[in-house]
Design a protein around this motif. Structure first.
Motif, PDB file in Angstrom:
ATOM      1  N   LEU A 124       0.883  -1.299  -0.007  1.00  0.00           N
ATOM      2  CA  LEU A 124       0.014   0.003  -0.093  1.00  0.00           C
ATOM      3  C   LEU A 124       0.896   1.312  -0.032  1.00  0.00           C
ATOM      4  CD1 LEU A 124      -2.469  -1.074   2.634  1.00  0.00           C
ATOM      5  CD2 LEU A 124      -2.835  -1.307   0.381  1.00  0.00           C
ATOM      6  N   SER A 125       0.372   2.341  -0.263  1.00  0.00           N
ATOM      7  CA  SER A 125       1.046   3.695  -0.208  1.00  0.00           C
ATOM      8  C   SER A 125       0.723   4.335   1.168  1.00  0.00           C
ATOM      9  CB  SER A 125       0.556   4.660  -1.569  1.00  0.00           C
ATOM     10  OG  SER A 125       1.239   5.914  -1.180  1.00  0.00           O
ATOM     11  N   SER A 126       1.733   4.873   1.892  1.00  0.00           N
ATOM     12  CA  SER A 126       1.476   5.525   3.245  1.00  0.00           C
ATOM     13  C   SER A 126       0.807   6.602   2.830  1.00  0.00           C
ATOM     14  CB  SER A 126       2.909   5.813   3.632  1.00  0.00           C
ATOM     15  OG  SER A 126       3.746   6.665   2.727  1.00  0.00           O
ATOM     16  N   LYS A 127       0.702   7.308   1.483  1.00  0.00           N
ATOM     17  CA  LYS A 127       0.045   8.619   1.334  1.00  0.00           C
ATOM     18  C   LYS A 127      -1.482   8.421   1.450  1.00  0.00           C
ATOM     19  CE  LYS A 127       3.636  10.627  -1.677  1.00  0.00           C
ATOM     20  NZ  LYS A 127       3.982  11.502  -2.951  1.00  0.00           N
ATOM     21  N   SER A 128      -2.000   7.147   1.245  1.00  0.00           N
ATOM     22  CA  SER A 128      -3.305   6.955   1.264  1.00  0.00           C
ATOM     23  C   SER A 128      -3.775   6.188   2.476  1.00  0.00           C
ATOM     24  CB  SER A 128      -3.741   5.905   0.147  1.00  0.00           C
ATOM     25  OG  SER A 128      -2.942   4.724   0.236  1.00  0.00           O
ATOM     26  N   THR A 148      -2.744   4.297  11.871  1.00  0.00           N
ATOM     27  CA  THR A 148      -3.049   2.807  11.578  1.00  0.00           C
ATOM     28  C   THR A 148      -1.714   2.196  11.359  1.00  0.00           C
ATOM     29  OG1 THR A 148      -3.189   3.022   9.163  1.00  0.00           O
ATOM     30  CG2 THR A 148      -5.098   3.203  10.649  1.00  0.00           C
ATOM     31  N   LEU A 149      -0.475   2.833  11.028  1.00  0.00           N
ATOM     32  CA  LEU A 149       0.581   2.372  10.803  1.00  0.00           C
ATOM     33  C   LEU A 149       1.431   1.718  12.394  1.00  0.00           C
ATOM     34  CD1 LEU A 149       2.178   4.597   8.119  1.00  0.00           C
ATOM     35  CD2 LEU A 149       1.361   2.311   7.856  1.00  0.00           C
ATOM     36  N   GLU A 150       2.303   0.898  12.158  1.00  0.00           N
ATOM     37  CA  GLU A 150       3.004   0.319  13.280  1.00  0.00           C
ATOM     38  C   GLU A 150       1.947  -0.426  14.257  1.00  0.00           C
ATOM     39  OE1 GLU A 150       6.245  -0.085  13.072  1.00  0.00           O
ATOM     40  OE2 GLU A 150       6.237   1.365  11.652  1.00  0.00           O
ATOM     41  N   LYS A 151       0.753  -0.742  13.821  1.00  0.00           N
ATOM     42  CA  LYS A 151      -0.220  -1.544  14.373  1.00  0.00           C
ATOM     43  C   LYS A 151      -0.863  -2.506  13.899  1.00  0.00           C
ATOM     44  CE  LYS A 151      -1.684   2.666  17.162  1.00  0.00           C
ATOM     45  NZ  LYS A 151      -3.081   3.508  17.726  1.00  0.00           N
ATOM     46  N   GLY A 152      -1.010  -3.537  14.479  1.00  0.00           N
ATOM     47  CA  GLY A 152      -1.514  -4.956  13.922  1.00  0.00           C
ATOM     48  C   GLY A 152      -0.720  -5.579  12.787  1.00  0.00           C
ATOM     49  N   THR A 153      -1.252  -5.721  11.763  1.00  0.00           N
ATOM     50  CA  THR A 153      -0.369  -6.348  10.576  1.00  0.00           C
ATOM     51  C   THR A 153       0.096  -5.456   9.469  1.00  0.00           C
ATOM     52  OG1 THR A 153      -2.362  -7.104   9.579  1.00  0.00           O
ATOM     53  CG2 THR A 153      -1.398  -8.779  11.267  1.00  0.00           C
ATOM     54  N   ARG A 154       0.276  -4.274   9.724  1.00  0.00           N
ATOM     55  CA  ARG A 154       0.463  -3.429   8.603  1.00  0.00           C
ATOM     56  C   ARG A 154       1.650  -2.196   9.186  1.00  0.00           C
ATOM     57  NH1 ARG A 154      -4.152   0.665   6.522  1.00  0.00           N
ATOM     58  NH2 ARG A 154      -4.980  -1.205   5.707  1.00  0.00           N
ATOM     59  N   ASP A 207       8.125   7.662  -4.031  1.00  0.00           N
ATOM     60  CA  ASP A 207       6.818   7.433  -4.046  1.00  0.00           C
ATOM     61  C   ASP A 207       6.365   6.030  -4.102  1.00  0.00           C
ATOM     62  OD1 ASP A 207       4.214   8.085  -4.333  1.00  0.00           O
ATOM     63  OD2 ASP A 207       4.188   8.935  -6.337  1.00  0.00           O
ATOM     64  N   GLY A 208       5.235   5.476  -4.095  1.00  0.00           N
ATOM     65  CA  GLY A 208       4.945   4.145  -4.512  1.00  0.00           C
ATOM     66  C   GLY A 208       4.422   3.704  -3.426  1.00  0.00           C
ATOM     67  N   ASP A 209       4.213   2.158  -3.481  1.00  0.00           N
ATOM     68  CA  ASP A 209       3.731   1.337  -2.312  1.00  0.00           C
ATOM     69  C   ASP A 209       4.873   1.149  -1.397  1.00  0.00           C
ATOM     70  OD1 ASP A 209       1.272   1.320  -3.582  1.00  0.00           O
ATOM     71  OD2 ASP A 209       1.693  -0.397  -4.984  1.00  0.00           O
ATOM     72  N   ASP A 210       4.701   1.632  -0.064  1.00  0.00           N
ATOM     73  CA  ASP A 210       5.965   1.550   0.519  1.00  0.00           C
ATOM     74  C   ASP A 210       5.510   0.985   2.065  1.00  0.00           C
ATOM     75  OD1 ASP A 210       4.152   3.831   1.242  1.00  0.00           O
ATOM     76  OD2 ASP A 210       5.943   4.912   1.874  1.00  0.00           O
TER      77      ASP A 210
END
Length: 279
Positions: free
Chosen positions: A212-216, A221-227, A240-243
């Motif tokens: 996924l892209s962090s821009k979207s 929600t980052l650094e939590k769960g499985t993402r 840019d891109g899916d980071d």
């Protein structure tokens, strides 16, 4: 129905850990990572006693008795000799609430780095969520030695087992021979005990991932769960891109190659046709 993969060799109990992430379902000792168990994790253990791999020994069918019969038949076909396996005790181990276990271990930095590397290499990842063992399995091998007009053609039974990937320690007994001819034949019978608890089949779940892209994504929600945001971002993703990596568990193993299945109790055992001989 739970999917279990029949191993091409017996493995001692310490060889595989529940909760291990790995790339090869039939070689669970290669390219893996073991994580620290989450504090609220638990393992379910089921004990079965006094069973054997025959069709007539029980009024009701269960996984362990059927599994032993399956092991005997499968190894016999691969070695073109008669191998019968019995045991008085078997155990089944499962990760309780393995989805929660998975969400816990992917919080570890080293686990996430390992997942990223394997994903970049194009490999599939599996989670060990259970396995089945036999204790002090009794192995009986029966083969024939035959004499022909030109002499006797023999080779060791243990060599035949090893050649098909079946590694069964048979102690220091004299190795019998398998014979092939049209004349006289003589049966060879060899018995041995595989000492200790041996793993014979492993239950896995497949790890599904996407980028996924962090821009979207909401930063909360980052650094939590499985993402999580990638630790070692490829150069083409620096700007840019899916980071962001997101992972989840799947029940369908989606194994590559030719596999067959055998229903055993409430479970299903998968085995590669590359390791089996035609009946």
């Amino acid at each position: 129905m739970r999917e279990n993969v029949f191993l091409p060799r017996f493995l001692p109990l310490p060889s595989i850990k529940l909760g291990r992430l790995l790339c090869s379902v039939d070689d669970p000792q290669q390219d893996y990572v073991d994580a620290t168990p989450p504090p609220d994790s638990s393992i379910i253990e089921r004990l079965e006693t006094h069973y054997a791999g025959t069709e007539s020994l029980a009024k009701s069918r269960d996984f362990t008795s059927d599994l032993t019969s399956f092991l005997s038949t499968s190894i016999s076909r691969r070695t073109e000799t008669s191998v019968h396996i019995t045991a008085k005790e078997a155990r089944t181990y499962y990760l309780d609430n393995n989805s929660q276990w998975f969400r816990g271990i992917v919080q570890e930095k080293e686990v996430r780095k390992w997942i990223e590397r394997v994903v970049d290499e194009g490999e599939t990842i599996y989670l060990v969520v259970g396995y089945h063992t036999v204790l002090n399995a009794h192995v009986v091998e029966t083969s024939k030695e035959s004499n022909s007009l030109g002499g006797n053609l023999t080779f060791p039974v243990s060599a035949a087992l090893a050649a098909t990937g079946v590694v069964i320690p048979l102690g220091n007994l004299i190795d019998p021979s398998i014979g092939s001819s049209h004349e006289r034949s003589k049966d060879h019978r060899r018995q041995s005990i595989i000492q200790g608890e041996q793993i014979v089949a492993v239950q896995y779940r497949r790890i599904k991932f996407k980028f996924l892209s962090s821009k979207s994504i909401d930063k909360a929600t980052l650094e939590k769960g499985t993402r999580w945001e990638r630790y070692d971002r490829p150069r083409y993703l620096q700007d840019d891109g899916d980071d962001v990596v997101e992972v989840e568990l799947e029940d369908d193993l989606d194994l590559e190659g030719d596999w067959m299945s055998e229903a055993i109790g409430e479970d299903e055992v998968l085995f590669s046709t590359n390791l089996a001989l035609d009946a």
